[in-house]
Design a protein around this motif. Structure first.
Motif, short mmCIF file in Angstrom:
data_model
loop_
_atom_site.label_atom_id
_atom_site.label_comp_id
_atom_site.label_asym_id
_atom_site.label_seq_id
_atom_site.Cartn_x
_atom_site.Cartn_y
_atom_site.Cartn_z
N TYR A 77 -7.79 17.93 -0.05
CA TYR A 77 -6.65 17.29 0.64
C TYR A 77 -5.64 16.56 -0.23
O TYR A 77 -4.54 16.34 0.19
N TYR A 78 -5.98 16.20 -1.47
CA TYR A 78 -4.98 15.44 -2.24
C TYR A 78 -4.93 15.87 -3.70
O TYR A 78 -5.77 16.63 -4.17
N PRO A 84 0.81 -1.22 0.00
CA PRO A 84 0.00 0.00 0.00
C PRO A 84 0.85 1.27 0.00
O PRO A 84 1.94 1.28 0.55
N GLN A 85 0.31 2.29 -0.65
CA GLN A 85 0.98 3.60 -0.66
C GLN A 85 0.22 4.49 0.33
O GLN A 85 -1.00 4.68 0.22
N LYS A 86 0.95 5.03 1.31
CA LYS A 86 0.31 5.73 2.42
C LYS A 86 -0.60 6.89 1.97
O LYS A 86 -1.75 7.01 2.41
N GLU A 87 -0.07 7.75 1.10
CA GLU A 87 -0.86 8.93 0.74
C GLU A 87 -2.12 8.55 -0.03
O GLU A 87 -3.17 9.18 0.12
N ILE A 137 -0.57 9.45 -6.10
CA ILE A 137 -1.37 10.33 -5.23
C ILE A 137 -0.48 10.98 -4.17
O ILE A 137 0.35 10.32 -3.54
N CYS A 138 -0.64 12.28 -4.00
CA CYS A 138 0.11 13.03 -2.98
C CYS A 138 -0.91 13.77 -2.12
O CYS A 138 -1.91 14.28 -2.64
N THR A 139 -0.65 13.88 -0.82
CA THR A 139 -1.57 14.62 0.03
C THR A 139 -0.94 15.94 0.47
O THR A 139 0.28 16.07 0.54
N LEU A 140 -1.81 16.89 0.79
CA LEU A 140 -1.37 18.14 1.42
C LEU A 140 -1.17 17.84 2.90
O LEU A 140 -1.42 16.73 3.36
N ALA A 141 -0.81 18.86 3.69
CA ALA A 141 -0.70 18.65 5.14
C ALA A 141 -2.09 18.37 5.70
O ALA A 141 -3.10 18.67 5.03
N ARG A 142 -2.16 17.79 6.90
CA ARG A 142 -3.46 17.55 7.52
C ARG A 142 -4.24 18.87 7.58
O ARG A 142 -3.66 19.93 7.78
N GLY A 143 -5.53 18.77 7.38
CA GLY A 143 -6.36 19.99 7.32
C GLY A 143 -6.28 20.67 5.96
O GLY A 143 -6.80 21.77 5.76
N VAL A 175 -8.72 28.04 13.15
CA VAL A 175 -9.94 28.06 12.34
C VAL A 175 -9.71 27.74 10.87
O VAL A 175 -10.55 27.17 10.20
N LEU A 176 -8.54 28.07 10.34
CA LEU A 176 -8.27 27.86 8.91
C LEU A 176 -6.81 27.49 8.74
O LEU A 176 -5.95 28.02 9.43
N HIS A 177 -6.54 26.57 7.80
CA HIS A 177 -5.14 26.20 7.54
C HIS A 177 -4.35 27.44 7.08
O HIS A 177 -4.82 28.19 6.22
N THR A 178 -3.15 27.63 7.66
CA THR A 178 -2.35 28.84 7.34
C THR A 178 -2.15 29.01 5.83
O THR A 178 -2.21 30.13 5.30
N ASP A 179 -1.91 27.90 5.11
CA ASP A 179 -1.61 28.01 3.68
C ASP A 179 -2.83 28.29 2.82
O ASP A 179 -2.72 28.43 1.60
N ALA A 180 -4.01 28.35 3.44
CA ALA A 180 -5.22 28.57 2.65
C ALA A 180 -5.42 30.04 2.29
O ALA A 180 -6.29 30.37 1.50
N VAL A 181 -4.61 30.91 2.88
CA VAL A 181 -4.84 32.34 2.66
C VAL A 181 -4.20 32.82 1.34
O VAL A 181 -4.82 33.54 0.57
N LEU A 182 -2.96 32.37 1.09
CA LEU A 182 -2.21 32.96 -0.02
C LEU A 182 -2.87 32.84 -1.40
O LEU A 182 -2.93 33.84 -2.12
N PRO A 183 -3.38 31.65 -1.80
CA PRO A 183 -3.94 31.58 -3.16
C PRO A 183 -5.04 32.60 -3.42
O PRO A 183 -5.11 33.18 -4.50
N VAL A 184 -5.89 32.87 -2.42
CA VAL A 184 -6.99 33.82 -2.68
C VAL A 184 -6.62 35.26 -2.38
O VAL A 184 -7.20 36.18 -2.95
N SER A 185 -5.62 35.47 -1.50
CA SER A 185 -5.33 36.86 -1.13
C SER A 185 -4.74 37.63 -2.31
O SER A 185 -5.02 38.80 -2.49
N ASP A 186 -3.97 36.96 -3.17
CA ASP A 186 -3.43 37.63 -4.37
C ASP A 186 -4.55 38.23 -5.20
O ASP A 186 -4.41 39.28 -5.79
N LEU A 187 -5.65 37.48 -5.30
CA LEU A 187 -6.76 37.91 -6.16
C LEU A 187 -7.82 38.68 -5.37
O LEU A 187 -8.87 39.02 -5.92
#
Ligand code: ASP
Length: 438
Positions: free
Chosen positions: A169-170, A105-108, A178-184, A243-255
Motif C-alpha cells: 500500500y505505500y 501529521p502527514q496523512k499518507e 511517505i506516499c500511499t497507493l489508492a485504497r486496496g 476481487v482484485l485492484h484494477t491496477d494490479a494486473v499490468l505489472p505482471v501481465s507484461d511478464l
C-alpha cells in the motif's frame, strides 16, 4: 523450486487466528518466499478496517485530540500480538506514531502505519526479514508511482534475500516522504514485487475462493471462474467486480506471471487463475462473467449529416478534454454522437458543458439522460460468437428490459449494454442466466 509472491489481504490478517492460517499456508509451499501484507481488515461485518481507524485518528489529530482513536488501533495490534504469543515492541511503535500525530501529521504517513505494523509483526512471527517499501516503492515528484524505478529498486531489495515480508500500500518519494497507493493498493504492491523478482506465480489470498461470474448480491450463488485472461479481469474489475485492484494486473501481465486468487479460509480451493491465454479445452463456455456500474449519464448530440462533417466528434472530445472530463464510451452514428459519462463527474459542470456543446456545435438536438447503468458482458471468445450476443439480447428482451445503448468494439472483449438504473439488477440476472456451467 518455484518462486511465489503471496499477498495476504486485510481479512486474511484481521486477528491472531487468521495470522495462524496464513503461517500454515506459507509453510505448505516452500516457494512462498515473498510475502506482501495489508493492514488488519474487518473481523466481522460491522467491524472497522485498521486503515479506516487510522484515517479517523488522523482527522482527530487535526482537531488536537487523538488519544482515544489511537487506543483503538493499539488494541487491535495488541490483541494480535498477545494471541500469537510473540514479543513485539508495540509501545515503542505507538510512541513514534503518537509523536508524529502530535506535530503536524502527514496523512499518507498515518494511513500507511497499518501495513507497516502488520508487516513488522508477521515478519517476527514467521522469522522472515522485513522490507520497508519506503526504500523500494518509488513515487515521483507528482505523487504518482514510478513503476520503472520501483521495479529496479524492489528487485535490488528483494533478490538478495531468500525470503522477505513487504508491507503493501505505500512507498516514498525522493525526499523520503511517505506516499500511499489508492485504497486496496496492496494488491498492486504484490504485483510490483512479483514483476521485480520475475516470480513464477503471484498468489493473492483473500476471503473468497476466486472471481465470481456475477455479483453475489444480485445473482443467486454465482459460479467461481476457474480461468480468466488479464484483459478480461481488468475489464471486470474496472466494471465493479471487486476481487482484485484494477491496477494490479499490468505489472505482471507484461511478464506473463499468472495471478492466482485464493481463499485463506478455504486453502484447499483452487481459486481463479488469471493468465494471458486461457488453456485450451479448459473453458467450454465463452462468456466469463457479467459486471456493471450504476450512476451513468448519456449525452446525445444530433445533427443532420454529422458523419460528413469532419471534426464534429473531435470538437466534442475537445470540449471534454478542456474540462478534464473523462468519458466511458463515445458512440457515433450517421447523424448522432452519444457520450456516456459518469454522473458524479458530469454533475458539477453539467449546465456549462451542455451550453458549450450548443454554442460550438449548434446541434439539431441535444439530450441528456441520467440514471443509467452500464453492464459489461465479458469473455474474449464469448463475444466473438454471435450466438452468445444473441442469447444475451434475447434474455433482456424476454425480461422486458429496454436497452438504452449497446457497444462492442472491434476488440470484442466485451459487450457493453446501457439499461435504466431501476432495471439494473433484473438485467444482470437475465444476462447471468445465459452463462452456462463449463
Ligand atoms: N489497507 C489499505 C486499505 O484498506 C490498503 C489495502 O488493504 O490494500 O485500503
Amino acid at each position: 523450486m518455484k518462486t511465489i509472491v503471496a499477498k495476504f489481504g486485510g481479512s486474511s490478517l484481521a486477528d491472531a487466528e487468521q495470522f495462524r492460517k496464513v503461517k500454515n499456508i506459507i509453510e505448505q509451499d516452500k516457494g512462498r518466499r515473498y510475502i506482501v501484507v495489508s493492514a488488519p481488515g474487518k473481523r466481522f461485518p460491522e467491524d472497522r478496517k485498521v486503515t479506516d481507524l487510522l484515517q479517523d485518528c488522523y482527522e482527530a489529530a487535526l482537531k488536537g485530540d487523538f488519544e482515544s482513536e489511537l487506543d483503538k488501533i493499539r488494541s487491535r495490534f495488541a490483541d494480535i500480538i498477545t494471541g500469537l504469543g510473540i514479543d513485539f515492541p508495540l509501545d515503542d511503535e505507538m510512541a513514534v506514531l503518537s509523536a508524529h500525530l502530535s506535530d503536524e501529521p502527514q496523512k499518507e504517513y498515518v494511513l500507511s502505519r497499518g501495513e507497516y505494523l502488520n508487516a513488522r509483526i508477521i515478519s517476527d512471527y514467521l522469522d522472515f526479514p522485513f522490507v520497508d517499501p519506503e526504500w523500494c516503492v518509488c513515487f515521483g515528484k507528482n505523487g504518482k508511482l514510478d513503476q520503472r524505478m520501483t521495479k529496479r529498486a524492489m528487485g535490488a531489495a528483494l533478490k538478495p534475500l531468500k525470503k522477505a515480508v513487504i508491507a503493501g500500500y505505500y512507498g516514498a518519494d525522493m525526499n523520503g516522504r511517505i506516499c500511499t497507493l489508492a485504497r486496496g493498493g496492496s494488491d498492486v504492491t504484490g504485483s510490483l514485487a512479483a514483476a521485480a523478482i520475475g516470480a513464477d506465480l503471484y498468489e493473492n489470498w483473500t476471503d473468497v475462493s476466486g472471481l465470481l461470474a456475477g455479483d453475489p448480491g444480485i445473482v443467486d450463488t454465482p459460479k467461481t471462474v476457474r480461468y480468466v485472461s488479464y484483459r478480461e479481469l481488468r475489464t471486470l474489475s474496472y466494471m465493479g467486480a471487486s476481487v482484485l485492484h484494477t491496477d494490479a494486473v499490468l505489472p505482471v501481465s507484461d511478464l506473463q506471471i499468472p495471478i492466482n486468487i485464493r481463499n485463506t479460509n478455504r486453502p484447499g480451493d483452487e481459486g481463479t487463475l488469471i493468465v494471458r491465454k486461457l488453456p485450451k479445452g479448459e473453458t467450454k463456455y465463452p462468456i466469463v462473467g457479467v459486471a456493471g456500474l450504476c450512476g451513468m449519464s448519456v449525452i446525445q448530440v444530433e445533427k443532420l449529416m454529422v458523419s460528413d462533417e469532419s471534426g464534429f466528434t473531435a470538437i466534442m472530445l475537445d470540449i471534454l478534454k478542456n474540462r478534464q472530463l473523462p468519458f466511458e464510451q463515445c458512440l457515433t452514428g450517421i447523424d448522432t454522437v452519444t457520450l456516456v459519462i459518469r454522473s458524479e463527474l458530469l454533475s458539477p459542470c453539467k449546465d456549462e458543458l451542455l451550453a458549450e456543446i450548443k454554442e460550438r456545435l449548434s446541434p439539431d438536438y441535444l439530450g441528456l439522460t441520467e440514471n443509467l447503468s452500464m453492464i459489461a458482458v465479458i469473455g474474449e471468445r464469448g463475444t466473438e460468437t454471435s450466438d452468445a450476443n444473441v442469447q444475451v439480447l434475447q434474455a433482456l428482451s424476454n425480461a422486458g428490459i429496454p436497452i438504452s445503448t449497446i457497444n462492442q468494439g472491434a476488440g470484442k472483449l466485451n459487450l457493453l449494454i446501457g439499461v435504466p438504473e431501476e432495471q439494473y439488477e433484473n438485467a444482470v440476472r437475465a444476462i447471468y442466466s445465459t452463462i452456462k456451467e463449463d
